[in-house]
Design an enzyme around this catalytic site. Structure first.
Site, PDB file in Angstrom:
ATOM      1  N   HIS A 129      95.506   5.053  39.941  1.00 18.87           N
ATOM      2  CA  HIS A 129      96.103   6.375  40.135  1.00 18.87           C
ATOM      3  C   HIS A 129      97.563   6.229  40.566  1.00 18.87           C
ATOM      4  O   HIS A 129      98.455   6.904  40.040  1.00 18.87           O
ATOM      5  CB  HIS A 129      95.294   7.142  41.192  1.00 18.87           C
ATOM      6  N   GLU A 130      97.817   5.319  41.508  1.00 15.74           N
ATOM      7  CA  GLU A 130      99.190   5.118  41.990  1.00 15.74           C
ATOM      8  C   GLU A 130     100.065   4.472  40.914  1.00 15.74           C
ATOM      9  O   GLU A 130     101.247   4.785  40.785  1.00 15.74           O
ATOM     10  CB  GLU A 130      99.207   4.298  43.276  1.00 15.74           C
ATOM     11  N   HIS A 176     101.469   7.019  38.714  1.00 10.36           N
ATOM     12  CA  HIS A 176     102.634   7.681  39.312  1.00 10.36           C
ATOM     13  C   HIS A 176     103.926   6.925  38.950  1.00 10.36           C
ATOM     14  O   HIS A 176     104.953   7.534  38.671  1.00 10.36           O
ATOM     15  CB  HIS A 176     102.522   7.744  40.833  1.00 10.36           C
TER      16      HIS A 176
END
Length: 139
Positions: free
Chosen positions: A129-130, A133
Protein backbone atom coordinates in the site's frame (compact mmCIF):
# COMPACT_ATOMS: atom_id res chain seq x y z
CA UNK A 1 13.58 16.30 21.86
CA UNK A 2 10.38 17.68 20.41
CA UNK A 3 8.11 15.41 18.42
CA UNK A 4 8.17 15.92 14.67
CA UNK A 5 4.49 15.29 14.00
CA UNK A 6 3.60 16.47 10.50
CA UNK A 7 0.23 17.33 9.01
CA UNK A 8 -1.30 14.59 6.84
CA UNK A 9 -1.60 15.65 3.21
CA UNK A 10 -4.94 14.80 1.60
CA UNK A 11 -4.59 16.65 -1.72
CA UNK A 12 -5.04 14.00 -4.46
CA UNK A 13 -3.08 16.07 -6.98
CA UNK A 14 -0.01 16.12 -4.74
CA UNK A 15 -0.45 12.48 -3.73
CA UNK A 16 -0.75 11.32 -7.34
CA UNK A 17 2.73 12.59 -8.22
CA UNK A 18 5.47 9.97 -8.42
CA UNK A 19 8.01 10.30 -5.61
CA UNK A 20 11.70 10.79 -6.38
CA UNK A 21 14.64 8.80 -4.99
CA UNK A 22 15.65 9.64 -1.45
CA UNK A 23 19.27 10.44 -0.62
CA UNK A 24 21.25 10.11 2.58
CA UNK A 25 20.36 13.75 3.29
CA UNK A 26 16.75 12.59 3.74
CA UNK A 27 17.38 10.29 6.72
CA UNK A 28 15.78 12.90 9.02
CA UNK A 29 12.45 11.88 7.46
CA UNK A 30 12.60 8.65 9.45
CA UNK A 31 11.90 10.55 12.68
CA UNK A 32 9.16 12.65 11.08
CA UNK A 33 7.44 9.49 9.82
CA UNK A 34 7.93 7.68 13.13
CA UNK A 35 6.39 10.48 15.18
CA UNK A 36 3.56 11.13 12.73
CA UNK A 37 2.67 7.43 12.49
CA UNK A 38 2.74 7.13 16.29
CA UNK A 39 0.29 10.05 16.56
CA UNK A 40 -2.14 8.21 14.23
CA UNK A 41 -1.52 4.76 15.70
CA UNK A 42 -5.20 4.01 16.29
CA UNK A 43 -6.16 4.05 12.61
CA UNK A 44 -2.94 3.92 10.66
CA UNK A 45 -0.38 1.13 10.16
CA UNK A 46 1.93 2.68 7.59
CA UNK A 47 2.80 5.91 5.86
CA UNK A 48 4.66 7.21 2.84
CA UNK A 49 6.68 10.43 2.92
CA UNK A 50 4.30 12.12 0.48
CA UNK A 51 1.57 11.77 3.10
CA UNK A 52 3.56 14.27 5.19
CA UNK A 53 4.28 16.52 2.23
CA UNK A 54 7.61 15.17 0.97
CA UNK A 55 7.71 13.53 -2.48
CA UNK A 56 10.61 11.21 -1.65
CA UNK A 57 10.74 7.41 -1.81
CA UNK A 58 10.53 6.77 1.92
CA UNK A 59 7.94 4.66 3.73
CA UNK A 60 7.29 3.43 7.25
CA UNK A 61 5.41 0.25 8.10
CA UNK A 62 4.21 -1.03 11.43
CA UNK A 63 5.83 -4.37 12.21
CA UNK A 64 5.09 -6.66 15.15
CA UNK A 65 7.43 -4.94 17.60
CA UNK A 66 8.63 -1.75 15.91
CA UNK A 67 8.07 0.61 13.01
CA UNK A 68 10.38 0.02 10.06
CA UNK A 69 11.50 2.90 7.84
CA UNK A 70 12.59 2.02 4.30
CA UNK A 71 14.45 4.36 1.97
CA UNK A 72 14.09 3.71 -1.80
CA UNK A 73 12.26 0.39 -1.31
CA UNK A 74 12.05 -1.92 -4.34
CA UNK A 75 10.12 -5.18 -4.56
CA UNK A 76 12.40 -7.89 -5.95
CA UNK A 77 10.02 -10.86 -5.60
CA UNK A 78 6.30 -11.35 -5.07
CA UNK A 79 3.94 -14.31 -4.90
CA UNK A 80 0.39 -15.27 -3.98
CA UNK A 81 -1.89 -12.70 -5.65
CA UNK A 82 -5.19 -12.04 -3.86
CA UNK A 83 -7.93 -9.42 -3.67
CA UNK A 84 -8.58 -7.35 -0.58
CA UNK A 85 -10.22 -4.14 0.62
CA UNK A 86 -8.15 -1.26 1.91
CA UNK A 87 -8.66 2.19 3.27
CA UNK A 88 -6.20 5.06 3.55
CA UNK A 89 -5.64 7.89 6.02
CA UNK A 90 -5.41 10.35 3.10
CA UNK A 91 -8.72 9.31 1.51
CA UNK A 92 -12.19 8.49 2.72
CA UNK A 93 -13.82 5.11 2.22
CA UNK A 94 -12.26 1.83 1.20
CA UNK A 95 -11.51 0.23 -2.15
CA UNK A 96 -10.86 -3.21 -3.57
CA UNK A 97 -7.26 -3.81 -4.63
CA UNK A 98 -4.90 -6.65 -5.52
CA UNK A 99 -2.00 -7.57 -3.26
CA UNK A 100 0.61 -10.31 -2.96
CA UNK A 101 0.76 -12.58 0.09
CA UNK A 102 4.56 -12.53 0.15
CA UNK A 103 7.03 -9.92 -1.08
CA UNK A 104 10.78 -9.43 -0.85
CA UNK A 105 11.88 -5.81 -0.56
CA UNK A 106 15.32 -4.28 -1.02
CA UNK A 107 15.86 -0.90 0.67
CA UNK A 108 18.24 1.31 2.64
CA UNK A 109 17.80 1.58 6.39
CA UNK A 110 18.28 4.70 8.54
CA UNK A 111 22.03 4.12 8.68
CA UNK A 112 21.90 3.97 4.87
CA UNK A 113 22.87 0.31 4.84
CA UNK A 114 21.35 -1.91 2.12
CA UNK A 115 18.86 -4.43 3.50
CA UNK A 116 16.65 -7.13 2.04
CA UNK A 117 13.55 -8.35 3.85
CA UNK A 118 10.78 -10.82 3.07
CA UNK A 119 7.35 -9.82 4.35
CA UNK A 120 4.15 -11.88 4.47
CA UNK A 121 0.50 -11.31 5.30
CA UNK A 122 -0.47 -7.96 6.81
CA UNK A 123 3.07 -6.57 6.84
CA UNK A 124 3.42 -7.34 3.13
CA UNK A 125 0.04 -5.74 2.47
CA UNK A 126 0.91 -2.55 4.37
CA UNK A 127 4.21 -2.33 2.52
CA UNK A 128 2.54 -2.69 -0.89
CA UNK A 129 0.00 0.00 0.00
CA UNK A 130 2.80 2.42 0.91
CA UNK A 131 4.82 1.47 -2.21
CA UNK A 132 1.76 2.41 -4.26
CA UNK A 133 1.87 5.87 -2.66
CA UNK A 134 5.43 6.29 -3.95
CA UNK A 135 4.15 5.65 -7.48
CA UNK A 136 1.31 8.15 -7.05
CA UNK A 137 -1.25 5.34 -6.92
CA UNK A 138 -4.06 6.14 -4.52
CA UNK A 139 -6.09 3.34 -2.98
Amino acid sequence: SSLMIKKIVTDPLFLSQKSIEATQADVFLAQDLRDTLASHRKHCVGMAANMIGVSKRVIIIQMAFFDLVMFNPVVTQKSGLYQTQESCLSLSGSRVTERYEEITVRFYDEKWLPKTLTLTGLEAQICQHELDHLEGILI
